[in-house]
Design a protein around this motif. Structure first.
Motif, PDB file in Angstrom:
ATOM      1  N   UNK A 139       0.856  -1.140   0.020  1.00 29.75           N
ATOM      2  CA  UNK A 139      -0.012   0.140  -0.030  1.00 29.75           C
ATOM      3  C   UNK A 139       0.663   1.122  -0.061  1.00 29.75           C
ATOM      4  N   UNK A 140       0.456   2.164  -0.825  1.00 31.01           N
ATOM      5  CA  UNK A 140       1.253   3.327  -0.894  1.00 31.01           C
ATOM      6  C   UNK A 140       0.533   4.643  -0.317  1.00 31.01           C
ATOM      7  N   UNK A 141       0.929   5.620   0.391  1.00 27.57           N
ATOM      8  CA  UNK A 141      -0.054   6.641   1.027  1.00 27.57           C
ATOM      9  C   UNK A 141      -0.036   7.715  -0.047  1.00 27.57           C
ATOM     10  N   UNK A 142      -1.143   8.225  -0.214  1.00 26.25           N
ATOM     11  CA  UNK A 142      -1.401   9.494  -1.064  1.00 26.25           C
ATOM     12  C   UNK A 142      -0.981  10.615  -0.650  1.00 26.25           C
ATOM     13  N   UNK A 143      -0.244  10.986   0.638  1.00 27.06           N
ATOM     14  CA  UNK A 143       0.248  12.075   1.086  1.00 27.06           C
ATOM     15  C   UNK A 143       1.349  12.595   0.205  1.00 27.06           C
ATOM     16  N   UNK A 144       1.465  14.051  -0.080  1.00 27.00           N
ATOM     17  CA  UNK A 144       2.796  14.585  -0.445  1.00 27.00           C
ATOM     18  C   UNK A 144       3.862  14.565   0.539  1.00 27.00           C
ATOM     19  N   UNK A 145       4.893  14.347   0.143  1.00 26.41           N
ATOM     20  CA  UNK A 145       6.295  14.005   1.034  1.00 26.41           C
ATOM     21  C   UNK A 145       6.798  15.348   1.101  1.00 26.41           C
ATOM     22  N   UNK A 146       7.246  15.728   2.391  1.00 30.20           N
ATOM     23  CA  UNK A 146       8.183  17.047   2.615  1.00 30.20           C
ATOM     24  C   UNK A 146       9.337  16.075   3.049  1.00 30.20           C
ATOM     25  N   UNK A 147      10.600  16.480   2.272  1.00 29.59           N
ATOM     26  CA  UNK A 147      11.756  15.581   2.933  1.00 29.59           C
ATOM     27  C   UNK A 147      12.092  15.963   4.349  1.00 29.59           C
ATOM     28  N   UNK A 148      11.834  17.154   4.596  1.00 30.52           N
ATOM     29  CA  UNK A 148      12.337  17.400   6.334  1.00 30.52           C
ATOM     30  C   UNK A 148      11.287  16.993   7.065  1.00 30.52           C
ATOM     31  N   UNK A 256      12.677   1.554   6.699  1.00 27.84           N
ATOM     32  CA  UNK A 256      13.749   2.614   6.384  1.00 27.84           C
ATOM     33  C   UNK A 256      14.114   2.940   5.104  1.00 27.84           C
ATOM     34  N   UNK A 257      14.381   1.737   4.654  1.00 24.74           N
ATOM     35  CA  UNK A 257      14.913   1.734   3.064  1.00 24.74           C
ATOM     36  C   UNK A 257      13.663   2.570   2.284  1.00 24.74           C
ATOM     37  N   UNK A 258      12.753   2.340   2.549  1.00 23.92           N
ATOM     38  CA  UNK A 258      11.521   2.568   1.732  1.00 23.92           C
ATOM     39  C   UNK A 258      10.884   3.894   2.235  1.00 23.92           C
ATOM     40  N   UNK A 259      11.315   4.528   3.297  1.00 23.30           N
ATOM     41  CA  UNK A 259      10.622   5.750   3.995  1.00 23.30           C
ATOM     42  C   UNK A 259      10.989   6.855   2.836  1.00 23.30           C
ATOM     43  N   UNK A 260      10.130   7.938   2.713  1.00 28.11           N
ATOM     44  CA  UNK A 260      10.077   8.786   1.871  1.00 28.11           C
ATOM     45  C   UNK A 260      10.588  10.257   2.188  1.00 28.11           C
ATOM     46  N   UNK A 261      10.956  10.225   3.606  1.00 30.39           N
ATOM     47  CA  UNK A 261      11.571  11.453   4.172  1.00 30.39           C
ATOM     48  C   UNK A 261      13.022  11.431   4.164  1.00 30.39           C
ATOM     49  N   UNK A 262      13.715  12.555   4.626  1.00 23.75           N
ATOM     50  CA  UNK A 262      15.165  12.396   4.908  1.00 23.75           C
ATOM     51  C   UNK A 262      15.298  11.976   6.398  1.00 23.75           C
ATOM     52  N   UNK A 263      14.225  11.989   7.118  1.00 24.02           N
ATOM     53  CA  UNK A 263      14.464  11.822   8.619  1.00 24.02           C
ATOM     54  C   UNK A 263      13.516  10.646   9.097  1.00 24.02           C
ATOM     55  N   UNK A 264      13.736   9.844   9.952  1.00 23.41           N
ATOM     56  CA  UNK A 264      12.976   8.872  10.469  1.00 23.41           C
ATOM     57  C   UNK A 264      13.255   8.499  11.943  1.00 23.41           C
ATOM     58  N   UNK A 265      12.088   7.938  12.424  1.00 23.55           N
ATOM     59  CA  UNK A 265      12.076   7.787  14.130  1.00 23.55           C
ATOM     60  C   UNK A 265      11.813   6.259  14.026  1.00 23.55           C
ATOM     61  N   UNK A 266      13.083   5.729  14.431  1.00 19.95           N
ATOM     62  CA  UNK A 266      12.809   4.062  14.660  1.00 19.95           C
ATOM     63  C   UNK A 266      12.134   3.678  15.926  1.00 19.95           C
ATOM     64  N   UNK A 267      10.722   3.283  15.903  1.00 18.94           N
ATOM     65  CA  UNK A 267       9.940   2.989  17.088  1.00 18.94           C
ATOM     66  C   UNK A 267       9.411   1.836  17.053  1.00 18.94           C
ATOM     67  N   UNK A 286      13.739  24.178   9.982  1.00 18.86           N
ATOM     68  CA  UNK A 286      13.467  25.511   9.110  1.00 18.86           C
ATOM     69  C   UNK A 286      14.224  26.466   9.677  1.00 18.86           C
ATOM     70  N   UNK A 287      14.343  26.561  11.054  1.00 22.20           N
ATOM     71  CA  UNK A 287      15.028  27.613  11.472  1.00 22.20           C
ATOM     72  C   UNK A 287      16.810  27.561  11.081  1.00 22.20           C
ATOM     73  N   UNK A 288      16.987  26.402  11.327  1.00 17.70           N
ATOM     74  CA  UNK A 288      18.674  26.066  10.850  1.00 17.70           C
ATOM     75  C   UNK A 288      18.647  26.501   9.289  1.00 17.70           C
ATOM     76  N   UNK A 289      17.675  26.055   8.460  1.00 20.79           N
ATOM     77  CA  UNK A 289      18.027  26.647   7.071  1.00 20.79           C
ATOM     78  C   UNK A 289      18.247  28.033   6.684  1.00 20.79           C
ATOM     79  N   UNK A 290      17.487  28.853   7.701  1.00 21.74           N
ATOM     80  CA  UNK A 290      17.272  30.169   7.420  1.00 21.74           C
ATOM     81  C   UNK A 290      18.329  31.022   8.234  1.00 21.74           C
ATOM     82  N   UNK A 291      19.227  30.381   9.046  1.00 20.37           N
ATOM     83  CA  UNK A 291      19.908  31.280   9.849  1.00 20.37           C
ATOM     84  C   UNK A 291      21.354  30.680   9.989  1.00 20.37           C
ATOM     85  N   UNK A 292      22.367  31.482   9.954  1.00 17.05           N
ATOM     86  CA  UNK A 292      23.622  30.988  10.108  1.00 17.05           C
ATOM     87  C   UNK A 292      24.004  30.279  11.566  1.00 17.05           C
TER      88      UNK A 292
END
Length: 521
Positions: A139-148, A256-267, A286-292
């Motif tokens: 089964x594949x979910x229909x939601x759009x994936x945010x890599x973050x 984990x191999x088939x997770x579609x985001x860049x971050x995972x929680x092993x639970x 988001x804060x890390x991406x927008x600030x030095x």
């Protein structure tokens, strides 16, 4: 007809032929290979209703009518096992492995090499107990994936479907789950009797997925088919807890191999998500991406709301993105098992949690408090001392090899070793190799998980832990030598990246002399 007209017709025909040839060549050698660079699904995707009909005809299952918008399950055909010969690993689907850009420029076109999908997966999970077949995105979910975003990766057997639904309803975010479906050797679903446990399990899975629109929105399901009951017995068992030889790390790796985001929680599936650590991670990313990055002045341990080395939350999530940090969500459980059955009664904030921990007598305690090595490195006393709402992140400073917290990581950290079958050492092995690879652990002091109580199959677990104790000891020695040798060959043995391996591997008695010679030689 005059010669001029004939000439013009000839020119038009040649021009038309050239145009068609260009279009055909562009499609064949450029567009078609590019369209195959991503992993294909294991079956084509006809209309949903038609796929339900095909699945019903193939398996003989009474598939419930699905009124939700989903990309329905792939078709399971009659050849599920690939244990007879190498050729039976082959499927009609190819994974295209493209040539390098340099190679493509030299030959003047884009091309690649196609590998049968099942052959590739058989290599990816070659350390699993075989025969085992992994079917991605059943089964594949229909939601759009945010890599973050953060995907929960977990594993489920058919006796845990009810608690899995509770996890889906609580989290309401991306979940990648490996579900074991037992299938007798040399069998297909269509040949099994209607009341066979394997068909019942698959039917229950379809009913589960159709039971809430949250599944089709958020949950990717991957199947693990295997004939095993218990890893320590060839006899059939009435308990489903022993399904699939309990190949937990194989199933974790698949999720984990088939997770579609860049971050995972092993639970583990029987933990309740009580606080919004997902929102905290996403906001901080988001804060890390927008600030030095700015280093702060080091302050005393208890007064500083971040880690003692002076790094702040933004820096920690940058390390998370780089794969050198793992974020620990502390785990708890009810002191009385009967108090931990209903997730609706679980606390939803740290302040309430602390009251229950400090009650007389305590209502909640740290998870598996009777076995300190598993979670004591989280330093619960320090966790309790930090005020709720501080946003504090502190570093785990007393790591030891039995530590097995629940962590959020970059998807691309080291994989879980798949040699383990059954309980004991499997999750600790995942964390141990992460640690050797240079990952440090940081605790989110505003967040927590609570275990939902259930009965354990203690006798089987006791035997499995006994056998895995030796497996884990061998694994630690092999991993230490492998990582230290890698660092030595890279010339990074005395860098910060190798510090964890240098310190931890010296503790292992059987290889301590070799380790000392390698480090000091």
């Amino acid at each position: 007809m005059s010669g001029g007209v004939v000439l013009r017709l000839l020119q038009f025909s040649l021009g038309l032929y050239a145009a068609v040839a260009v279009i055909h060549t562009t499609w064949l050698y450029l567009l078609l290979p590019l369209s195959r660079l991503s992993w294909p699904s294991t079956a084509s995707a006809p209309a949903t209703a038609h796929r339900v009909d095909r699945l019903s005809q193939s398996t003989g299952l009474n598939v419930p009518e699905l009124n939700v918008d989903l990309d329905l399950a792939v078709l399971l055909d009659d050849d599920h096992w690939a244990d007879v010969s190498t050729s039976r690993y082959a499927s009609s689907e190819l994974v295209q492995l493209p040539r390098s850009k340099v190679s493509a420029r030299k030959i003047g076109r884009v091309s690649g090499y196609g590998v049968n999908e099942e052959t590739l997966l058989s290599k990816a999970f070659s350390e699993a107990m075989h025969p085992t077949r992994i079917i991605p995105f059943y089964f594949k979910a229909a939601h759009s994936v945010d890599p973050d975003d953060v995907t929960i990766t977990t594993l489920v057997t058919s006796n845990r479907f009810r608690v899995f639904k509770q996890l889906v309803e609580r989290y309401r975010g991306p979940i990648s789950v490996t579900i074991h479906i037992p299938l007798p050797l040399h069998s297909s679903f269509s040949t099994l009797k209607p009341d066979h446990p394997s068909r019942a399990a698959l039917n229950s899975l379809h009913a589960l997925y159709a039971s809430s629109p949250l599944f089709s929105r958020f949950v990717d399901v991957h199947l693990a088919l295997s004939p095993f009951t218990s890893p320590l017995s060839s006899e059939a068992t009435s308990s489903t807890e022993g399904e699939g030889g309990r190949q937990f790390n194989v199933w974790r790796n698949a999720a984990r191999l088939f997770a579609r985001t860049d971050f995972v929680m092993m639970l583990d599936v029987d933990f309740a998500v009580c606080t919004d650590w997902r929102g905290f991670i996403r906001d901080t990313l988001r804060a890390a991406s927008s600030s030095p990055i700015r280093h702060t002045t080091r302050t005393p341990r208890r007064a500083q709301p971040y880690v003692p080395d002076g790094a702040n939350g933004t820096e920690i999530v940058q390390r998370l993105r780089e794969g050198s940090a793992a974020l620990v969500v502390p785990a708890f459980e009810h002191v009385k098992q009967e108090d931990g059955v209903d997730q609706r009664s679980f606390p939803g904030d740290k302040q309430t949690l602390i009251k229950l921990v400090q009650a007389n007598p305590p209502v909640i305690a740290s998870f598996h408090a009777s076995w300190g090595p598993g979670h004591s490195s989280t330093d619960y006393e320090r966790y309790y001392s930090i005020p709720a709402g501080s946003g504090a992140i502190y570093k785990v400073e007393q790591y030891q090899s039995a530590y097995e917290p629940y962590v959020i990581t970059n998807k691309r950290v080291s994989w879980c070793d798949e040699r383990f079958a059954g309980y004991g050492g499997n999750k600790a092995a995942c964390l141990f190799e992460m640690y050797l690879s240079g990952v440090s652990f940081y605790v989110l002091s505003d967040h927590f998980l609570i275990h939902q109580s259930h009965k354990y199959e203690e006798e089987a677990r006791r035997e499995e832990r006994k056998s895995n104790r030796k497996v884990y000891a061998d694994f630690k020695e092999e991993s230490c030598l492998r990582y230290l040798y890698r660092y030595y060959r890279e010339g990074t043995l005395h860098t910060e990246r190798a510090a964890n391996a240098r310190e931890e591997c010296k503790k292992i008695k059987n290889i301590s002399k070799t380790v000392s010679q390698l480090i000091n030689g």
